[in-house]
Every structure is written in structure tokens, then in C-alpha cells.
Scaffold this active site. Structure first.
Site, short mmCIF file in Angstrom:
data_model
loop_
_atom_site.label_atom_id
_atom_site.label_comp_id
_atom_site.label_asym_id
_atom_site.label_seq_id
_atom_site.Cartn_x
_atom_site.Cartn_y
_atom_site.Cartn_z
N ASP A 562 0.93 -1.31 -0.18
CA ASP A 562 -0.10 0.00 -0.08
C ASP A 562 0.83 1.35 -0.07
OD1 ASP A 562 0.96 -0.53 2.78
OD2 ASP A 562 -0.49 0.89 3.46
N GLU A 563 0.29 2.40 -0.24
CA GLU A 563 0.94 3.74 -0.07
C GLU A 563 2.09 3.87 -0.60
OE1 GLU A 563 -1.83 4.93 3.71
OE2 GLU A 563 0.20 4.43 3.98
#
Length: 891
Positions: A562-563
Site C-alpha cells: 500500500d501507499e
């Protein structure tokens, strides 16, 4: 001749003296800190001991001084005050501090503030700094992105340092422990007082500051003081069984002599943990005890962990479809039991879980949490039939698992400290992010050795809990990157370039300017280096061996994924990688998905299933992914998050609902600036809200929940419906630890929400709205969730809340769990104090305030009582050892 020589010498001395005088004058004129001396270690020590810092939120209301190009123009203003208890006459020193939101700009005659990396900032002395006289106050005002809505947003342990001197934590910025609650607080942060400027996110924010008066009226509409009869609570099991039949016409079963367990063919190791918990609660084994027969009857039509239980005067029979089922039956027996009593109801139970995946994530990477904490948590997860521990072991701020072949990961990246170069980071540790301070041996630092981790695995196996490790990548990987850079430097010094580059995660020629969600500019693994995949393979091979040796094979691993934020675009390695087109990647924007797909392939080659967060997984190509994929959906429901969740489920992936609106246990319980936690998706996630959750039907919550500003929202599912028959794998609670620095605070945040999580993971209530596979639109105006359903839900919550207050909290106390004590609701009406509490059964105390500065004693509240002025109220544990946070009630 001699006279001439003497004259010349005199002239030379005169000229030299003149030159020196001019130099001194020039130096004096150009010195930015005239009259100050360069800082020595004694000065650093003096500043650390005698400089008082005060942190005050001025306002969340943005002005024209906010950077319109950043955070949509939203910023808040903070005033830092510095008061010297003794004179400070040194220069050349700086203060480093952690601040969640990056500082945009600052104004101050003596100081300026600059963002360094992540949450780390630096306060530097300006040319106008003139030292401190004893008692003198200097100030600096800064503006930071977004808003500050909680006093706990500030972070502790400001560090004073100077070149080549030992850095010290400024004593006034250290945490303190509240002796009543046992929780840490920040004495240097000024309490919030203004609801408009300090509590609201925006001008349209509808969130109300939950004071005691408002809480009293809210409780009165719900549970209030409605204490259910103890005899009824004795018949309740948490989590609720699928089928339970209580024989109210029969007398209670006597267990005053304990129980006598017949294991038959059930292995002792498979149920010992449950037997030990029964003993802790008071149901010990005895030859004279009530007979308990344990049996396994394999039934392939039943869900793993299913069981049947019969309790009557002849004894107790527990039949599980497997050892896990027998274990769960014993935990239901423990749930029926009331501490201190010697009877059980006559009951027949047929039970199975609603979800196969009933999980909890614990982040030990941002701030470390001890092995003892994890072992204790496993006991309580098992007690309430949770079966998955997602252990977040690696992130930007720390790597917490020993990998024997890569010692740098824990030798360096399990610690945060401060270097002597006045820049912070050295090769022996990471930057002191998240207010870690200078002590590398602080409890917020640390790691699990192989033996520690295997002890956790063994304990989990004995409790039928699968441990799913996560070492986040390619983003959130700063700890791993810095460790492998240190390894590179070590082998380069030994002139072994092959080993130096073997597991390198960084392209040193990459000039990409990016900022992660947590404001790092150097936390993303370069996905175009073959050494990055060699690193993944090495780590996963080692972790698999560790699991295998502990008796719990590693069958599923959480990549994270993620991210990732705009990394690699100027990396020469990635430009060449894309240009060669050897891997089917023709665009820089596809590199993140390529990394996930390739790592999933590495995992498959090791017979390990892939899991990851939804925002990373959604960009992958299904054809390039394994057949079995777990996606944790952390999309905000109030922002239409159900659409992405449904899309991932329609890929035939195993989706685990991890919605932050309700399942992020690092969020505050209530909307109060003193409540601890982040709040980016919700200002209040209390135990009742978790209980209300209907995970099978995500959009339905628009009918009765609000968004993060407590405003109604619409959930339109007409074009994003689940395909017919699609189901979610399960649900998972999350405890992220950015500002959770102690085990006690971690327990406070997890409990009692964990019990409501277990209830929703195990039991499908009759008041839940079935999912509409045709798709529908939901809002406060639609009435799919009928008044009858709401009444049924609220009645069950009343039973649940009473069961916690009257029965389960006593068990948590015996296990040493510091669960959160609720704030007391209270009003004073016509001179009469009235109080109530969310969990009837807990003690309520009150303290009348006096005008003589004396601290009056706390008294137990039982019924409305006359008072003559303002009152403080609080709750207290059943064993009397801890108190909850006190609040003031206006007269």
C-alpha cells in the site's frame, strides 16, 4: 643599526596588534550571536534539564498564511513557548522533534522550524537569538498541514543537540503516567478548551465535543443505568452461539467442586490453553468435579471450529468437528461461567462461526510491543474465538523480526536513536521518528529474536490462531532500505562489491522527489533492481524456516503493497527497465503492480499464499496473480469505499473487511480531544459502534452512521453490487501504533473493542440486513434498516454491554488486561447529581469540588445524590485497582 631593528620590530607588533583589533571588530560585527559561546556538553545538559517547552494549539481555522497549494489550503497554527529556568548563553545548538503533520512555515525572532523527513522536524536558532536570561520566555509560531483535533497528536521527547556532543531529551517534553489510569500523557501540551477553533475540522464540521452531560443523555437513550439481572447475564455467551437453548425450568448445575476433564482421544496440547483459562477463572480440575467429556466427531459439512455442547446435572459434553471445535466449546464454557459463582445453567448449544477469518492486526513496527504483550493478547483472542493474528513486523520506523542471514535488519533497524553530527541518523540506528528519543534501549525499540518469535508461534498454534506476518513493501520500507544500505557500505569497505549489491534496495542515482503519505522521501524499495527481489526471496525463505521449526508452517504472508507515492520516475535503473520492456512493463505507473505480481510469484514458489492491502492489490492484473489472493479492504465506507471492496471480491479474491470507520482500533473511542488516537476516517469508534457493524452489507451503514464530520452521507451501490453469491472471507480489527508507545495503551485501545469484534466475526445477528445483490442506494432517508431491526439491535447491545460490565471485565482483570474504562455520563439537575455508564456493573465514583484547594475524597455513586457545586466523575474497575479518566460536571 640596533635602534632600527628595534623600531622595525615595534612597528610589526603595532601593525599586528592593529590587524588583530580590526579582525576582532569584523568578527564582532559579523557574529550572529554576539556574547554567546559555542555550546558545550554542559550547555546541552543544562538546556535538556532547564528549558521548559509548552505546546499550544492556537487554531484549526485556516488563514491566508496557509499554503494554498498544500493540503487543499488547510493548516493549523501552533505556538511553542520556551522558558529557561536558568540562564542559557550558548549557541550552535538545535532542537529536533516529531510532529505528525509537516510544518509549512514558522514565525519567530529567535527560532525557525523546518521539516526534515517523515515526522522529524528541526528548530534552529536565528541570527537574532541572544540567549535566555533566567525566567525568560521566547516563542515560535508554526503552521502545519491539515488540522489537529486531539491533544495526543503532539509527540514527546524533543531532542537538544549540537555537533559532536551527546544529544539529550528535553525533560519537560517527556511523557508522564497518570497514576489513576496507568496511561501516559503529555504534560507539555496545553489542554484544548475552544470547541470552534480547537475541536472542529472545518467550519461545517457537525461533530460535538462529548462532555459528561452529552454522554449522560446519550447513555439514557441507550443502556443508561439499566442493569440487567445477574441471573440473566449468567446465561450469555460472548461471542453469541448460532443456537443456544437454555432450560429455565431446571435448577442450575453445581460446579463448586470444579470440573473433571475426560480428554478421550483429544490431544491435551490442543486444548490445554482453554483448560488453563478455566482454572484462572476459578473452574479448576478435580477428581470430584463435574465430569467434562471432550470428543471429536469429524463432519466435513461443518465449518472448521464448529462444536456442540450440552450441560446438565450429569456433566458437560463438548463435541467438536475438530480439535479447534473442542477448544471453542471450552471457551464457551468459560464464557458462561461467572467469576466467583459455583453454578452453570442447563444448556444445549450448536455453534459455528459466521466468518472463517476472524482477525486482529497489531503493528509492532512503528512502536515496538513486547513479547509478553503479544502472548497475553493471544490468550484473549482465543478466549473470544478470534483465529488470525496479523503481525505487522516491518515499516519505516522499525524492523522487528530477526533474520539470521541479514543481521543488519535488527542490528540497525530495530533501533531509533540520535547521532552526534546534529543531523540525527547514523549507520547504527534509524532516525528518532515518532518521538522515540535518544535511547536505543527504550521500550519503543526492539525486536523479536528467532526464539521469541517461535515462542509466539507456538503459543498461537496451541490456541488455534494463525500468525500472518507482514513486512511492508515496496512502500513503508525505510527500515529495510537503511539496513541494506548499511550492509552495502560494510561490504564495500571490504571491497566485496558482489555481496555489497546482493540485497541492495536503493538506486543511489535515483533523484526522484516524492513524499509518502507519512511524508518520507526515502521509504520506497526500488522495484527495478534484481537485488530487491533477491532480498524478498531471502527474507521469505528465512521466515518460512522459522515458522516450520516452530510447528506452524507459513502458508500466508501479507506483502503490504500500500501507499507507494510517486517513487522511481527519475531512477536510471527504472528508466532502463521500462525501456527494455523485458517484463511487459511499458509505463512507470505500472511498476508498483509489477512488483506485487512478481513478489506474489516468489511466494507461490515457496508455497505461500499472498495477502495485501486493497489499494495496492487493485492495480494488479488478475491473470498475473495466484489463484488464491487475500485483499484487506481498508476503504472508508463514508467515502464510497464499498465499491472498491465489491470490485475486489468480484475478482474471486478472499476479501477481509478492515474498514477504518469501525475497525481501526487506533482511532479514539469518543469525540473528545483527550481521547487517544488518529481520526482521519472517524472521530469516534466506540465498542457499541463495532457491535452495530454489519460486515455482510457495507453500504447499509449510510442509513444510521455519519461521516468523519458527523454529517449524513449516501452509499450508492446500484452500479457496484457484489456478484450473486459472493461473500467476504472475514473481518479484521487494526491497531496501528504510530502514537501507541506502551503496552498498557495498546491494551486500552484494543479492549473492550476486541469483544465486539469477536461478536461480529463469529455471530450473524437476526437484526442484520441481508445484502441486496441487485444493488441499492442507502441514506438517512431510506428505511431498509427498519425500526424493528433497530430495536432488536439495541436490545441485544444492552445485553452485551451488561455482560461486559457484570461478567467479562472481571475475567479481563484476572488476566491482567488494562481495558479502557468508559467515561461516566453525568448531569447536575436542581442540585442533584445523576450519573450513568456504558457498561452497567462497573463502579461510578464522584468527587465534590471545594473552594479551599483541598482534594476531597472520591465517593461511590449508587443513586442520584445532592451536591452543592461542580463535581468530578469517573469509573473504576471491578477489582478497584484502576480508575477511568475523570471529567468535570458543571453545577
Amino acid at each position: 643599526m640596533n635602534n632600527i631593528v628595534v623600531l622595525i620590530i615595534c612597528l610589526i607588533f603595532m601593525l599586528t596588534g592593529c590587524e588583530k583589533t580590526i579582525e576582532d571588530k569584523l568578527t564582532s560585527k559579523s557574529s550572529p550571536h554576539s556574547g554567546l559561546s559555542k555550546a558545550t556538553q554542559a550547555d546541552i545538559d543544562n538546556i535538556a534539564e532547564n528549558l521548559n517547552i509548552n505546546y499550544r494549539l492556537v487554531t484549526n481555522i485556516p488563514t491566508d498564511k496557509c499554503d494554498a497549494k498544500v493540503a487543499d489550503g488547510a493548516c493549523f497554527e501552533v505556538e511553542l513557548s520556551f522558558t529557561a529556568k536558568q540562564e542559557i548563553s550558548a549557541t550552535g545548538w538545535s532542537i529536533f522533534f516529531s510532529h505528525i503533520s509537516p510544518v509549512q512555515s514558522s514565525v519567530g525572532e529567535a527560532f525557525n522550524v523546518k521539516h526534515i523527513n517523515g515526522d522529524l522536524h528541526k528548530i534552529s536558532l536565528t541570527d537574532k537569538f541572544s540567549g535566555f536570561k533566567a525566567g525568560e520566555v521566547k516563542k515560535v509560531v508554526f503552521r502545519a498541514n491539515y488540522w489537529m483535533l486531539s491533544e495526543t497528536d503532539a509527540l514527546p521527547n524533543y531532542i537538544v543537540s549540537a555537533d559532536n556532543l551527546q544529544a539529550k531529551v528535553i525533560a519537560s517534553t517527556k511523557t508522564a503516567i497518570n497514576t489513576d489510569t496507568g496511561l501516559e500523557f503529555l504534560p507539555f501540551v496545553e489542554p484544548f478548551r475552544n470547541e470552534l477553533t480547537q475541536f472542529k475540522r472545518t467550519g461545517s464540521d457537525k461533530t460535538q465535543w462529548l462532555n459528561s452531560e452529552r454522554l449522560y443523555y446519550r447513555n439514557s437513550r441507550g443502556v443508561g443505568n439499566k442493569k440487567i439481572d445477574t441471573a440473566e447475564i449468567a446465561k450469555v455467551i460472548i461471542p453469541t452461539p448460532k443456537s443456544i437453548d437454555i432450560d429455565n425450568n431446571n435448577t442450575a448445575v453445581d460446579v463448586s467442586n470444579g470440573i473433571n476433564v475426560d480428554f478421550t482421544h483429544v490431544k491435551t496440547l490442543d486444548v490445554n490453553a482453554a483448560i488453563e483459562r478455566l482454572a484462572l477463572l476459578g473452574l479448576t480440575q478435580s477428581a470430584q468435579g463435574l465430569p467434562v467429556k471432550l470428543t471429536i466427531q469429524v463432519d466435513k459439512t461443518k465449518v472448521i471450529g464448529s462444536y456442540k455442547m450440552l450441560i446438565d446435572h450429569q456433566g458437560i459434553s463438548i463435541i467438536g468437528v475438530d480439535a479447534n471445535g473442542v477448544f471453542n466449546g471450552l471457551q464457551s464454557l468459560a464464557s458462561l461461567y461467572v467469576v466467583g459463582q459455583d453454578s452453570l445453567p442447563v444448556v444445549t448449544i450448536d455453534d459455528e462461526p459466521h466468518y472463517a477469518f476472524r482477525g486482529l492486526l497489531v503493528d509492532v513496527a512503528r512502536n515496538f510491543h513486547s513479547k509478553a504483550f503479544i502472548l497475553s493478547l493471544l490468550d484473549q483472542m482465543a478466549a473470544y474465538k478470534l483465529n488470525k493474528l496479523h503481525l505487522h513486523l516491518g515499516d519505516d520506523e522499525g524492523w522487528r523480526l530477526e533474520i539470521p542471514s541479514l543481521p543488519e535488519l535488527t542490528d540497525i533497524s530495530s533501533k531509533r536513536c540520535f547521532g552526534p553530527d546534529n543531523k540525527g541518523e547514523v549507520q547504527s540506528c534509524l532516525l528518532p521518528m515518532l518521538g522515540a528519543g535518544v535511547n536505543s534501549r527504550s521500550p519503543v525499540n526492539g525486536y523479536y529474536s528467532v526464539s521469541d518469535y517461535q515462542e509466539i508461534l507456538t503459543a498461537a498454534t496451541a490456541r488455534h490462531i494463525q500468525v500472518i506476518p507482514s513486512l511492508d513493501m515496496p512502500g513503508h520500507s525505510r527500515a529495510a532500505m537503511k539496513a541494506m544500505t548499511a550492509r552495502y557500505n560494510k561490504y564495500q569497505a571490504l571491497e566485496d562489491e558482489v555481496k555489497a549489491k546482493q540485497f541492495l534496495l536503493d538506486d543511489f542515482e535515483d533523484k526522484t522527489q516524492y513524499s509518502s503519505v507519512q511524508f518520507y522521501h526515502d521509504n520506497t524499495i526500488n522495484v527495478c533492481l534484481e537485488s530487491s527481489y533477491a532480498f524478498v526471496l531471502e527474507v521469505m525463505t528465512q521466515v518460512k524456516k522459522i515458522h516450520q521449526a516452530a510447528g506452524q508452517p507459513l502458508t500466508r504472508y501479507h506483502i503490504g503493497a500500500d501507499e507507494t507515492a510517486g517513487a522511481w520516475v527519475d531512477s536510471p535503473a527504472c528508466k532502463a527497465f521500462v525501456a527494455n520492456n523485458d517484463h511487459g512493463v511499458t509505463n512507470m505507473s505500472d511498476l508498483g503492480a509489477y512488483f506485487i505480481e512478481r513478489v506474489a510469484g516468489i511466494l507461490s514458489s515457496l508455497d505461500i499464499e499472498t495477502a495485501g492491502w486493497s489499494d495496492g492489490m487493485e492495480h494488479t492484473r488478475k491473470a498475473n496473480m495466484p489463484a488464491i489472493v487475500q485483499a484487506n479492504a481498508w476503504d472508508v465506507l463514508a467515502a464510497g469505499g464499498h465499491k472498491k471492496v465489491h470490485a475486489l471480491t468480484n475478482r474471486d479474491w478472499q476479501v477481509v473487511i478492515s474498514s477504518p470507520d469501525v475497525l481501526y482500533f487506533d482511532f479514539p473511542y469518543e469525540a473528545d480531544p483527550k481521547e487517544h488516537g488518529y481520526y482521519w476516517a472517524s472521530r469516534h469508534v466506540n465498542t457499541e459502534k463495532v457491535f452495530q457493524f454489519m460486515p455482510d452489507n457495507l453500504p447499509i451503514h449510510a442509513e444510521f452512521w455519519l461521516d468523519r464530520e458527523d454529517k449524513p452521507y449516501v452509499a450508492d451501490d446500484t452500479n457496484s453490487a457484489l456478484a450473486a453469491g459472493q461473500k467476504f472471507l472475514g473481518i479484521q480489527g487494526q491497531l496501528w501504533s504510530e502514537n501507541t508507545r506502551t503496552d498498557a495503551l495498546a491494551q486500552h485501545k484494543i479492549f473492550p473493542r476486541l469483544l465486539a469484534l469477536a461478536e461480529r466475526a463469529w455471530h450473524l445477528p437476526n437484526w442484520a440486513v441481508p445484502y441486496n445483490y441487485q444493488g441499492a442506494k442507502y441514506s438517512q432517508e431510506t428505511k431498509t434498516f427498519t425500526d424493528k431491526m433497530k430495536t432488536a439491535r439495541d436490545q441485544r447491545w444492552q445485553v452485551f454491554a451488561n455482560t461486559l460490565g457484570q461478567k467479562e471485565f472481571a475475567k479481563l482483570e484476572l488476566a491482567g488486561i488494562d481495558y479502557r474504562l468508559p467515561v461516566v455520563g453525568a448531569v447536575i439537575e436542581q442540585g442533584v447529581l445523576k450519573a450513568n455508564i456504558a457498561f452497567p456493573g462497573l463502579l461510578i465514583e464522584y468527587q465534590e469540588q471545594t473552594n479551599d484547594n483541598q482534594a476531597p475524597s472520591w465517593q461511590v455513586y449508587n443513586n442520584p445524590v445532592n451536591v452543592s457545586g461542580p463535581v468530578n466523575v469517573r469509573s473504576r474497575t471491578l477489582n478497584g485497582l484502576r480508575a477511568g479518566r475523570s471529567t468535570q460536571v458543571s453545577y
